[in-house]
Design an enzyme around this catalytic site. Structure first.
Site, mmCIF file in Angstrom:
data_model
loop_
_atom_site.group_PDB
_atom_site.id
_atom_site.type_symbol
_atom_site.label_atom_id
_atom_site.label_comp_id
_atom_site.label_asym_id
_atom_site.label_seq_id
_atom_site.Cartn_x
_atom_site.Cartn_y
_atom_site.Cartn_z
ATOM 1 N N LYS A 257 0.855 -1.213 0.000
ATOM 2 C CA LYS A 257 0.000 0.000 0.000
ATOM 3 C C LYS A 257 0.880 1.249 0.000
ATOM 4 O O LYS A 257 0.678 2.163 -0.802
ATOM 5 C CB LYS A 257 -0.876 0.004 1.241
ATOM 6 C CG LYS A 257 -1.586 1.327 1.516
ATOM 7 C CD LYS A 257 -2.486 1.281 2.721
ATOM 8 C CE LYS A 257 -1.775 1.500 4.005
ATOM 9 N NZ LYS A 257 -1.544 2.922 4.348
ATOM 10 N N ASN A 258 1.894 1.273 0.886
ATOM 11 C CA ASN A 258 2.666 2.497 1.080
ATOM 12 C C ASN A 258 3.736 2.732 0.021
ATOM 13 O O ASN A 258 4.427 3.741 0.058
ATOM 14 C CB ASN A 258 3.275 2.522 2.487
ATOM 15 C CG ASN A 258 2.182 2.718 3.538
ATOM 16 O OD1 ASN A 258 1.032 3.021 3.202
ATOM 17 N ND2 ASN A 258 2.521 2.506 4.789
ATOM 18 N N CYS B 116 -5.270 12.357 12.568
ATOM 19 C CA CYS B 116 -5.968 11.076 12.504
ATOM 20 C C CYS B 116 -5.828 10.450 13.893
ATOM 21 O O CYS B 116 -5.255 11.043 14.799
ATOM 22 C CB CYS B 116 -5.373 10.180 11.422
ATOM 23 S SG CYS B 116 -3.781 9.531 11.877
ATOM 24 N N ARG C 180 -0.067 14.471 12.835
ATOM 25 C CA ARG C 180 0.384 14.196 11.459
ATOM 26 C C ARG C 180 0.580 15.489 10.646
ATOM 27 O O ARG C 180 -0.006 15.664 9.588
ATOM 28 C CB ARG C 180 -0.605 13.271 10.751
ATOM 29 C CG ARG C 180 -1.045 12.050 11.522
ATOM 30 C CD ARG C 180 0.029 10.989 11.659
ATOM 31 N NE ARG C 180 0.457 10.398 10.411
ATOM 32 C CZ ARG C 180 -0.160 9.399 9.813
ATOM 33 N NH1 ARG C 180 -1.280 8.929 10.310
ATOM 34 N NH2 ARG C 180 0.305 8.891 8.695
ATOM 35 N N ASP D 259 4.606 0.583 12.221
ATOM 36 C CA ASP D 259 3.406 -0.060 11.667
ATOM 37 C C ASP D 259 3.267 -1.511 12.101
ATOM 38 O O ASP D 259 2.269 -2.152 11.794
ATOM 39 C CB ASP D 259 3.414 0.010 10.134
ATOM 40 C CG ASP D 259 3.166 1.417 9.655
ATOM 41 O OD1 ASP D 259 3.342 1.670 8.455
ATOM 42 O OD2 ASP D 259 2.830 2.280 10.489
ATOM 43 N N ARG E 34 -8.680 -0.622 4.460
ATOM 44 C CA ARG E 34 -7.805 0.387 3.848
ATOM 45 C C ARG E 34 -6.452 -0.229 3.498
ATOM 46 O O ARG E 34 -5.787 0.208 2.574
ATOM 47 C CB ARG E 34 -7.571 1.546 4.823
ATOM 48 C CG ARG E 34 -8.801 2.317 5.178
ATOM 49 C CD ARG E 34 -8.468 3.523 6.002
ATOM 50 N NE ARG E 34 -7.414 4.319 5.360
ATOM 51 C CZ ARG E 34 -7.004 5.494 5.835
ATOM 52 N NH1 ARG E 34 -7.540 5.979 6.942
ATOM 53 N NH2 ARG E 34 -6.068 6.176 5.218
HETATM 54 C C1 EPZ Z 1 4.136 6.983 6.539
HETATM 55 O O1 EPZ Z 1 3.321 7.990 7.101
HETATM 56 C C2 EPZ Z 1 3.240 5.765 6.387
HETATM 57 N N1 EPZ Z 1 2.147 6.088 5.458
HETATM 58 C C3 EPZ Z 1 2.695 5.355 7.750
HETATM 59 O O2 EPZ Z 1 1.924 4.171 7.575
HETATM 60 C C4 EPZ Z 1 3.869 5.056 8.669
HETATM 61 O O3 EPZ Z 1 3.381 4.742 9.944
HETATM 62 C C5 EPZ Z 1 4.797 6.280 8.751
HETATM 63 O O4 EPZ Z 1 5.218 6.657 7.422
HETATM 64 C C6 EPZ Z 1 6.042 6.008 9.583
HETATM 65 O O5 EPZ Z 1 6.753 4.922 9.028
HETATM 66 C C7 EPZ Z 1 2.392 6.081 4.124
HETATM 67 O O6 EPZ Z 1 3.506 5.842 3.670
HETATM 68 C C8 EPZ Z 1 1.226 6.396 3.228
HETATM 69 P P1 EPZ Z 1 6.058 10.365 8.660
HETATM 70 P P2 EPZ Z 1 3.865 9.513 7.140
HETATM 71 O O7 EPZ Z 1 5.936 11.613 7.860
HETATM 72 O O8 EPZ Z 1 4.779 9.749 5.988
HETATM 73 C C9 EPZ Z 1 6.161 13.730 12.008
HETATM 74 C C10 EPZ Z 1 0.044 2.794 7.749
HETATM 75 O O9 EPZ Z 1 -0.423 2.226 8.733
HETATM 76 N N2 EPZ Z 1 6.084 14.676 10.881
HETATM 77 O O10 EPZ Z 1 7.218 9.459 8.407
HETATM 78 O O11 EPZ Z 1 2.693 10.393 7.317
HETATM 79 C C11 EPZ Z 1 4.915 12.872 12.117
HETATM 80 O O12 EPZ Z 1 3.921 13.543 12.875
HETATM 81 C C12 EPZ Z 1 0.527 4.221 7.863
HETATM 82 O O13 EPZ Z 1 0.206 2.265 6.619
HETATM 83 C C13 EPZ Z 1 6.084 16.046 11.145
HETATM 84 O O14 EPZ Z 1 6.118 16.472 12.305
HETATM 85 O O15 EPZ Z 1 4.723 9.511 8.460
HETATM 86 C C14 EPZ Z 1 5.425 11.650 12.811
HETATM 87 O O16 EPZ Z 1 5.486 11.885 14.200
HETATM 88 C C15 EPZ Z 1 0.214 4.802 9.234
HETATM 89 N N3 EPZ Z 1 6.024 16.923 10.102
HETATM 90 C C16 EPZ Z 1 6.841 11.500 12.261
HETATM 91 O O17 EPZ Z 1 7.198 12.785 11.748
HETATM 92 C C17 EPZ Z 1 5.991 16.491 8.791
HETATM 93 O O18 EPZ Z 1 5.958 17.337 7.876
HETATM 94 C C18 EPZ Z 1 6.970 10.491 11.118
HETATM 95 O O19 EPZ Z 1 5.940 10.747 10.200
HETATM 96 C C19 EPZ Z 1 6.004 15.102 8.550
HETATM 97 C C20 EPZ Z 1 6.060 14.218 9.602
#
Ligand code: EPZ
Length: 417
Positions: free
Chosen positions: A22-23, A117, A122, A305, A397
């Site tokens: 998916k990701n 969410c 996020r 995850d 999803r």
């Molecule tokens: C990706 O989400 C995945 N989703 C998530 O999978 C996964 O849990 C996550 O990466 C971490 O591995 C997809 O790839 C579609 P991040 P993402 O940006 O990119 C903070 C699932 O279950 N952050 O790596 O949204 C954020 O709040 C989903 O398949 C900021 O502060 O995660 C978090 O604490 C859930 N500002 C941390 O960084 C930003 O601009 C990591 O988030 C971006 C992120």
């Protein structure tokens, strides 16, 4: 709303094929926005999130054709509406992945802020900061990100934290920017590498994907390509956990242990015998698992995850373990539901102490987010009696045909409307 009814106690036995990731599919679908030729994808999972992304880019003018068997042909020559509206974005945060490609291809984008969410706020500030460094003019107004850029310019970007979709957005934007972009502190997740491979097949010049320093040399234009999406390492890990918890013995095909070494190490530590082949993984569970502590962190460390799934297996393992969540601020929603099934879990901020109990008792529980739902399925498979999981749209999803795959492995599970 659909529910999943599980009669626990049956060990998972047999063979199952893992679906496409998916990701990886979600950012790769967005890559089709970068050029007007066709992007022909295979091994695309049939998931609600993929359907949402298809609808989102479809309303932008992208032609999407699918054969229903995992192939998807995308053509954005008629892209005429660089807008991602709130009502679509609010159901799937990954919609933010259209921002970079739209800016690079059209010079403008209007993308709804994704909003939070269940697992956390996020924010997308790093996506915005990186695009501004590349010369985009961006303001947030009325809940939308309004972005403009005549032509993005290469820049050196250091993200404040490792962000998977942030790295992916910036990498896609940089493929058509003028000059070189360096992303420092980049995410190393396999899905980032898969996207980079697809972009390279489309003519992008990218080096260092999979490391914390990615360099992208902008080109004038990209072209169409054929690309096969990588296997889903989280689906792989989820089924391995389900087999481990139910004293099962399964073989997962069309996947690779190299994608989830940290998870396999932990399952071996818990007492599972795991045999890794080039494109399959065989797991034989012990009579009872040993508790294992995990600490989530960016790849290649233990993935966030998979945290909920390990809380489920630790709930029925021998001993006590600590689960430390370092990525999201509210990713223990599954704990209170597991308590309803008789688990012994004590939460202290981002730490959960899980003490294994001899058995869980089936009950009605509620899914709150995708991976929390998976942990409730694992718990239901091993609990005594019936477990009814509500709000399983979360599951749909990210897990393709989950009840069909589990049933074929011997589980007593069915979907009830
Ligand atoms: C990706 O989400 C995945 N989703 C998530 O999978 C996964 O849990 C996550 O990466 C971490 O591995 C997809 O790839 C579609 P991040 P993402 O940006 O990119 C903070 C699932 O279950 N952050 O790596 O949204 C954020 O709040 C989903 O398949 C900021 O502060 O995660 C978090 O604490 C859930 N500002 C941390 O960084 C930003 O601009 C990591 O988030 C971006 C992120």
């Amino acid at each position: 709303m659909d529910k999943l009814l599980i009669e626990g106690g049956a060990p998972l036995v047999g063979e199952a094929a893992v679906s496409g990731a998916k990701n990886a599919a979600l950012p790769i679908i967005c890559a089709s926005l970068l050029c007007g030729d066709s992007l022909n994808l295979s091994n695309v999972p049939q998931l609600n999130d993929v359907a949402t992304m298809r609808r989102l880019i479809g309303q932008m003018g992208i032609e999407v054709t699918a054969d229903g068997g995992g192939t998807l042909t995308l053509n954005s020559r008629r892209l005429n509406n660089p807008v991602a509206p709130y009502e679509m974005v609010k159901t799937m945060r990954a919609s933010i992945l259209v921002l970079g490609p739209l800016l690079a291809r059209c010079g403008e984008a209007k993308v709804s802020m994704p909003g939070g969410c269940a697992i956390g706020a996020r924010p997308v500030d790093q996506h915005i900061k990186g695009l501004q460094a590349m010369g985009a003019e961006i303001r947030v107004e009325g809940g939308y990100v309004l972005a403009q850029a005549r032509r993005l310019k290469g820049a050196r970007i250091v993200t404040d934290m490792v962000t998977v979709t942030g790295t992916e957005n910036l990498m896609m934007a940089a493929t058509l920017a003028e000059g070189e972009t360096i992303i420092e502190n980049a995410a190393c997740e396999p899905e980032v590498v898969d996207l980079a491979r697809c972009l390279t097949a489309m003519g992008a010049k990218i080096s260092g994907a999979g490391s914390s320093r990615v360099s992208i040399q902008g080109v004038q234009a990209l072209h169409g390509a054929d690309y096969r999406v990588m296997p889903d390492r989280i689906e792989t890990g989820t089924y391995l956990c389900a087999a481990a918890a139910t004293r099962g013995a399964i073989v997962l095909t069309r996947t690779s242990a190299a994608l989830l070494e940290s998870v396999i190490d932990k399952l071996r530590e818990a007492g599972c015998a795991i045999d890794c082949r080039p494109d399959s993984i065989a797991l034989q569970a012990p009579p009872r698992l040993k508790s294992v502590s995990v600490r989530t962190a960016p790849y290649p460390a233990f993935p966030t995850d998979m945290q909920a799934q390990f809380m489920a297996i630790d709930s029925v393992a021998e001993g006590s373990a600590v689960i430390h969540e370092t990525i999201f601020e509210n990713r223990f929603m599954h704990a209170v539901e597991l308590l309803r099934l008789g688990a012994d879990i004590r939460i202290d901020a981002n730490n959960a102490v899980v003490t294994g109990v001899p058995a869980l008792d089936g009950a009605t529980v509620m899914a709150t987010d995708l991976r929390a739902s998976a942990s409730l399925v694992i718990a239901g498979l091993v609990a005594q009696g019936e477990t009814l999981i509500e709000r399983i749209y979360h599951l749909d999803r990210g897990y393709e045909r989950i009840e069909e795959k589990l049933t074929r492995l011997g589980a007593n599970v069915r979907r009830v409307r």
